[in-house]
Write an enzyme that holds these catalytic residues in place. Structure first.
Site, short mmCIF file in Angstrom:
data_model
loop_
_atom_site.label_atom_id
_atom_site.label_comp_id
_atom_site.label_asym_id
_atom_site.label_seq_id
_atom_site.Cartn_x
_atom_site.Cartn_y
_atom_site.Cartn_z
N SER A 43 6.33 -0.42 10.24
CA SER A 43 5.14 -0.53 9.53
C SER A 43 4.79 1.25 8.81
O SER A 43 5.49 2.26 9.99
CB SER A 43 3.94 -0.51 11.04
OG SER A 43 2.14 0.08 10.81
N HIS A 96 9.26 -3.48 3.44
CA HIS A 96 8.80 -3.43 2.75
C HIS A 96 9.70 -3.89 1.57
O HIS A 96 9.70 -5.22 0.90
CB HIS A 96 7.77 -2.52 1.42
CG HIS A 96 6.70 -2.30 2.51
ND1 HIS A 96 6.80 -0.94 3.17
CD2 HIS A 96 5.53 -2.19 1.85
CE1 HIS A 96 5.68 -0.30 3.73
NE2 HIS A 96 4.69 -1.18 3.31
N GLN A 155 5.33 -11.58 7.48
CA GLN A 155 5.24 -12.23 8.70
C GLN A 155 4.28 -11.47 9.02
O GLN A 155 3.29 -11.83 10.06
CB GLN A 155 6.29 -12.75 9.23
CG GLN A 155 5.82 -14.07 10.54
CD GLN A 155 4.75 -15.19 9.88
OE1 GLN A 155 4.71 -15.23 9.01
NE2 GLN A 155 4.55 -14.76 11.23
N ARG A 177 1.80 2.88 9.62
CA ARG A 177 1.41 3.36 10.80
C ARG A 177 2.30 4.00 11.91
O ARG A 177 1.73 5.15 12.68
CB ARG A 177 0.88 2.37 11.20
CG ARG A 177 -0.48 2.10 10.15
CD ARG A 177 -2.23 1.81 10.63
NE ARG A 177 -3.23 1.78 9.63
CZ ARG A 177 -3.48 0.99 9.13
NH1 ARG A 177 -3.11 -0.78 9.02
NH2 ARG A 177 -4.74 1.04 7.78
N MET A 189 0.71 -1.40 -0.16
CA MET A 189 -0.33 0.12 0.03
C MET A 189 0.87 1.56 0.38
O MET A 189 0.62 1.86 0.48
CB MET A 189 -1.19 0.05 1.10
CG MET A 189 -1.80 -1.33 1.28
SD MET A 189 -3.66 -1.09 1.92
CE MET A 189 -2.29 -0.53 2.87
N GLY A 190 2.00 1.34 -0.20
CA GLY A 190 2.85 2.52 -0.15
C GLY A 190 3.29 2.35 1.16
O GLY A 190 3.55 1.89 2.08
N LEU A 229 6.83 3.18 1.83
CA LEU A 229 7.50 1.88 1.63
C LEU A 229 8.35 2.28 2.61
O LEU A 229 9.30 3.46 2.90
CB LEU A 229 8.08 1.81 0.93
CG LEU A 229 7.35 1.71 -0.90
CD1 LEU A 229 7.80 1.61 -1.82
CD2 LEU A 229 6.28 0.38 -0.45
P1 AMP Z 1 1.74 -3.07 3.22
O1 AMP Z 1 2.23 -1.87 2.27
O2 AMP Z 1 1.04 -2.75 4.74
O3 AMP Z 1 0.23 -3.49 3.04
O4 AMP Z 1 2.71 -4.02 3.68
C1 AMP Z 1 3.18 -4.56 2.33
C2 AMP Z 1 3.44 -6.03 2.59
O5 AMP Z 1 4.29 -5.49 3.38
C3 AMP Z 1 2.85 -6.90 3.74
O6 AMP Z 1 3.42 -8.56 3.05
C4 AMP Z 1 3.26 -6.81 4.59
O7 AMP Z 1 3.65 -7.99 5.56
C5 AMP Z 1 5.04 -6.48 4.39
N1 AMP Z 1 5.00 -5.78 5.60
C6 AMP Z 1 4.67 -5.10 5.94
N2 AMP Z 1 5.36 -4.44 7.31
C7 AMP Z 1 6.57 -5.36 7.31
C8 AMP Z 1 7.51 -5.39 8.45
N3 AMP Z 1 8.49 -4.85 9.54
N4 AMP Z 1 8.02 -6.86 8.22
C9 AMP Z 1 8.58 -7.46 7.12
N5 AMP Z 1 7.31 -7.16 6.10
C10 AMP Z 1 6.72 -6.26 6.86
#
Ligand code: AMP
Length: 281
Positions: A185, A37, A148, A187, A30-31, A33
């Site tokens: 994250s 990511h 994960q 967030r 969802m960007g 980054l």
């Molecule tokens: P999102 O942009 O939050 O939808 O995340 C995109 C991908 O990145 C998803 O598969 C998440 O599980 C992965 N992701 C997000 N944060 C982390 C993190 N701290 N470590 C590993 N993968 C992550």
């Protein structure tokens, strides 16, 4: 690096890759980054000839009172990061491009979608499964990379791919953390300095779970009540759930005699964060 905003454009790219006999890896995001990511992107780079990253803040996975409108969006800086990682193509569609008017079809992974975050965010995993199914149909990757960090999402996607015979291999990458343990994250950007300190409670609770498990405890309710104590000492944080479940079907486990997932979600101020660890007997 190419930037595709239209489905036809990314399809043309993907078909060209497949015609050439190369393998295509997709990293859905969802960007906004961060290194989490980018760890997925590096795994994709290592395992695929061509790497595609999608950036799409998917409206259907947000509840009505959630942070869809204020979710951070920085396409330009995201693209700069991805270019440096050697990504071949970014797919960044609009919501209108992804969801035609009067779209009526959903992917619902029953039971699993009502567990963990699905319990507190009704409809969340229906939105996730639907958009990931659409991305798989649009991009047609050979491999797709997930973190994960979102353990329940991994369970939902794995089940969807298996049940619907989707021709894609799912790769799961470990959680990337700050040096003090906070899981990265997008967030985390919402947290003020006090909340940033409070947010460590999630990792602290998981470490307590790991500690009592390592000391020999196998009763899941004892491990989870010990882990929840971290929240008693951090009253600024509001626990949403802390559960010990089977990582494949997300059903609670009473006794830990095989690999089990300890998953936690909590509100730090108005920011909802999640984290997890796997306990391996
Ligand atoms: P999102 O942009 O939050 O939808 O995340 C995109 C991908 O990145 C998803 O598969 C998440 O599980 C992965 N992701 C997000 N944060 C982390 C993190 N701290 N470590 C590993 N993968 C992550």
């Amino acid at each position: 690096m190419k930037l595709a905003t239209k489905i036809d454009e990314i399809r043309a790219q993907s078909h060209a890759v497949h015609r050439s006999g190369a393998g295509l890896g997709l990293v859905p995001t969802m960007g906004a980054l961060h290194e989490g990511h980018l760890s997925l992107v590096r795994a994709a780079r290592a395992k695929s000839d061509v790497v595609a990253v999608s950036i799409f803040v998917n409206p259907t996975q947000f509840g009505p009172n959630e942070d869809f409108t204020r979710y951070p969006r920085n396409l330009e800086s995201d693209c700069a990061l991805l270019e440096r990682e050697g990504v071949d193509v970014v797919f960044a569609p609009s919501a209108e491009e992804m969801y035609p008017k009067a779209a009526a079809t959903w992917v619902n992974v029953e039971r699993l979608s009502d567990r963990l975050c699905g319990k507190s965010r009704p409809g969340h995993f229906r939105g996730v499964a639907t958009v990931v199914a659409k991305l798989f149909n649009i991009v047609e990757p050979d491999l797709a990379f997930f973190g994960q960090k979102d353990a329940a999402q991994v369970a939902v996607i794995n089940r969807m791919v298996r049940d619907l015979n989707m021709p894609v291999q799912i790769e799961v990458c470990p959680i990337v953390r700050e040096t003090d343990g906070l899981a990265l994250s997008s967030r985390n950007a919402y947290l003020n300095p006090d909340e940033r300190k409070m947010a460590l409670v999630l990792h602290a609770s998981l470490q307590r779970a790991q500690k009592v498990f390592s000391d020999g405890e196998r009763d899941a309710s004892k491990i989870s009540s010990e882990a929840k104590k971290a929240f008693v000492w951090q009253p600024g944080a509001r626990l949403d759930y802390l559960e010990i479940v089977n990582p494949d079907d997300l059903e609670p486990v009473p006794t830990i005699n095989k690999r089990s997932l300890v998953a936690v979600a909590a509100f730090i101020g108005s920011t909802r964060l999640i984290d997890n660890i796997l306990l391996e007997p």
